[in-house]
Design a protein around this motif. Structure first.
Motif, mmCIF file in Angstrom:
data_model
loop_
_atom_site.group_PDB
_atom_site.id
_atom_site.type_symbol
_atom_site.label_atom_id
_atom_site.label_comp_id
_atom_site.label_asym_id
_atom_site.label_seq_id
_atom_site.Cartn_x
_atom_site.Cartn_y
_atom_site.Cartn_z
ATOM 1 N N TYR A 51 62.616 35.943 54.685
ATOM 2 C CA TYR A 51 63.575 34.845 53.645
ATOM 3 C C TYR A 51 63.556 33.186 54.074
ATOM 4 N N GLN A 52 63.307 32.419 55.635
ATOM 5 C CA GLN A 52 63.694 31.077 55.785
ATOM 6 C C GLN A 52 61.857 30.741 55.249
ATOM 7 N N ALA A 53 61.140 31.757 55.216
ATOM 8 C CA ALA A 53 59.573 31.655 54.607
ATOM 9 C C ALA A 53 59.506 31.888 53.003
ATOM 10 N N GLY A 54 60.711 32.241 52.499
ATOM 11 C CA GLY A 54 60.937 31.529 50.708
ATOM 12 C C GLY A 54 60.794 32.942 49.983
ATOM 13 N N HIS A 55 61.064 34.198 51.190
ATOM 14 C CA HIS A 55 60.713 36.052 50.279
ATOM 15 C C HIS A 55 62.133 36.198 50.306
ATOM 16 N N LYS A 56 62.656 37.026 49.331
ATOM 17 C CA LYS A 56 64.385 37.324 48.763
ATOM 18 C C LYS A 56 64.581 38.812 48.657
ATOM 19 N N CYS A 57 63.327 39.527 48.388
ATOM 20 C CA CYS A 57 63.594 41.160 48.225
ATOM 21 C C CYS A 57 62.968 41.781 49.202
ATOM 22 N N PHE A 58 63.880 42.295 49.317
ATOM 23 C CA PHE A 58 63.941 44.139 50.796
ATOM 24 C C PHE A 58 64.213 44.778 50.217
ATOM 25 N N GLY A 59 63.976 46.056 50.813
ATOM 26 C CA GLY A 59 64.658 46.955 50.250
ATOM 27 C C GLY A 59 64.972 48.595 51.427
ATOM 28 N N GLU A 60 65.904 48.546 51.251
ATOM 29 C CA GLU A 60 66.321 49.517 52.886
ATOM 30 C C GLU A 60 66.518 51.144 52.162
ATOM 31 N N SER A 61 66.352 52.614 53.082
ATOM 32 C CA SER A 61 66.887 53.450 52.588
ATOM 33 C C SER A 61 67.340 54.407 53.102
ATOM 34 N N TYR A 62 68.200 54.038 54.583
ATOM 35 C CA TYR A 62 69.564 54.230 54.941
ATOM 36 C C TYR A 62 70.612 53.475 54.810
ATOM 37 N N VAL A 63 72.052 54.124 54.503
ATOM 38 C CA VAL A 63 72.698 53.698 54.107
ATOM 39 C C VAL A 63 73.597 52.820 55.305
ATOM 40 N N GLN A 64 73.470 53.505 56.370
ATOM 41 C CA GLN A 64 74.209 52.492 57.405
ATOM 42 C C GLN A 64 73.562 51.358 58.040
ATOM 43 N N ASP A 77 70.984 34.445 50.217
ATOM 44 C CA ASP A 77 70.923 35.278 49.058
ATOM 45 C C ASP A 77 70.080 35.828 48.973
ATOM 46 N N ILE A 78 69.812 37.442 49.510
ATOM 47 C CA ILE A 78 69.384 38.539 49.587
ATOM 48 C C ILE A 78 69.095 38.771 48.348
ATOM 49 N N ASP A 79 68.174 39.703 48.053
ATOM 50 C CA ASP A 79 68.283 40.704 46.483
ATOM 51 C C ASP A 79 67.637 41.920 47.504
ATOM 52 N N TRP A 80 68.604 41.960 48.213
ATOM 53 C CA TRP A 80 68.981 43.738 48.352
ATOM 54 C C TRP A 80 68.140 44.606 47.404
ATOM 55 N N HIS A 81 67.862 45.730 47.694
ATOM 56 C CA HIS A 81 67.446 46.847 46.841
ATOM 57 C C HIS A 81 67.546 48.521 47.859
ATOM 58 N N TYR A 82 68.244 49.305 46.848
ATOM 59 C CA TYR A 82 68.597 50.269 47.962
ATOM 60 C C TYR A 82 66.824 51.760 47.022
ATOM 61 N N ILE A 83 66.449 52.071 48.302
ATOM 62 C CA ILE A 83 64.791 52.800 47.026
ATOM 63 C C ILE A 83 65.068 54.399 48.129
ATOM 64 N N GLY A 84 66.370 54.485 48.937
ATOM 65 C CA GLY A 84 65.823 55.845 49.345
ATOM 66 C C GLY A 84 66.650 56.724 48.932
ATOM 67 N N GLY A 85 66.600 58.453 49.745
ATOM 68 C CA GLY A 85 67.384 59.456 48.961
ATOM 69 C C GLY A 85 68.606 58.480 49.098
ATOM 70 N N LEU A 86 69.918 59.443 47.934
ATOM 71 C CA LEU A 86 71.254 58.927 48.291
ATOM 72 C C LEU A 86 72.490 59.930 48.304
ATOM 73 N N GLN A 87 73.138 60.516 48.916
ATOM 74 C CA GLN A 87 73.471 61.972 48.865
ATOM 75 C C GLN A 87 75.305 61.033 48.346
ATOM 76 N N SER A 88 76.359 62.141 47.682
ATOM 77 C CA SER A 88 76.833 61.663 46.350
ATOM 78 C C SER A 88 78.271 61.261 47.570
ATOM 79 N N LYS A 89 78.200 62.247 48.781
ATOM 80 C CA LYS A 89 79.396 61.826 49.274
ATOM 81 C C LYS A 89 78.779 59.641 49.770
ATOM 82 N N LYS A 90 77.322 59.539 49.628
ATOM 83 C CA LYS A 90 77.350 57.939 50.028
ATOM 84 C C LYS A 90 77.325 57.248 48.868
ATOM 85 N N ALA A 91 77.650 57.456 47.871
ATOM 86 C CA ALA A 91 77.764 56.814 46.819
ATOM 87 C C ALA A 91 78.761 55.749 46.934
#
Length: 233
Positions: A51-64, A77-91
């Motif tokens: 981020y400090q080097a100028g990159h803002k887009c990151f992807g995560e797969s596990y909710v916790q 000011d990070i652009d977070w993306h959720y890319i993992g499987g998602l159970q209904s209970k964690k929506a």
């Protein structure tokens, strides 16, 4: 510069260069493909370095894990993306916390995300995960069920469908994935015409095959190992 910082910055620069080269060779517009740094199972300190080097887009797969990193890096000011499987209970934990959720594959999940977004007074960007290969062990809506899912999502005021995501079967040769990338692009174009909507995002392509994905129309590639190295666990 410390060794880890140097390693990460050099790795990211090499990926960005390869992506730019692939984009140029296809004749597409400079900057038309975003690089998502897939940071799952890597520490928040690595994310902060990039981020400090100028990159803002990151992807995560596990909710916790993702939420913990968001809290730790809340000042950035990070652009977070959720890319993992998602159970209904964690929506309820992810809606409103990410720039986009890439793994929506059922109306039940969409309705739960919409309900939480509504309670927060936000509109949540989502992508539909499509199982283009029909693999039983993978998440994603089937091609046959895709139109009805889009129709259902269109009635949800606090969700904005921006495109599709796919995880093709693994091939040693990146060319093996090409038909699945091409198929997702064709589905996107078909659904745009069918529903009269714009679906600008195609989230497809990873470390080993992103050049092929870009040739087939990807707008966002997901790169983890080549940037961060092997996962910690």
């Amino acid at each position: 510069m410390e060794s880890r910082e140097k390693e990460l910055i050099e790795n990211l620069a090499a990926v960005n260069e390869d992506v730019a080269d692939a984009v140029a060779k296809t004749g597409r517009k400079t900057g038309s493909v975003a690089v998502m740094a897939v940071s799952k199972l890597h520490p928040a300190s690595d994310i902060e370095i990039l981020y400090q080097a100028g990159h803002k887009c990151f992807g995560e797969s596990y909710v916790q894990e993702a939420l913990a990193k968001q809290d730790e890096l809340a000042s950035l000011d990070i652009d977070w993306h959720y890319i993992g499987g998602l159970q209904s209970k964690k929506a309820k934990y992810v809606s409103g916390r990410f720039c986009a959720i890439h793994s929506v594959d059922s109306i039940k999940l969409a309705e739960l995300l919409n309900k939480k977004a509504q309670s927060l007074g936000v509109v949540q960007n989502i992508l539909i995960q499509v199982n283009t290969a029909g693999e039983e062990q993978k998440s994603g809506v089937s091609e046959e069920q895709l139109p009805s899912l889009i129709e259902g999502i269109s009635a949800l005021d606090n969700l904005k469908l921006t495109g599709f995501m796919a995880l093709p079967p693994f091939f040693g040769d990146p060319e093996g994935a090409r038909p699945y990338f091409a198929r997702l692009r064709m589905l996107s174009e078909g659904m745009e015409k069918l529903f009269g909507i714009k679906l600008p995002e195609l989230s497809m392509g990873m470390t080993g095959d992103f050049r092929v994905a870009i040739e087939e129309g990807s707008t966002m590639v997901r790169v983890g190992t080549r940037i961060f190295g092997q996962r910690l666990s």
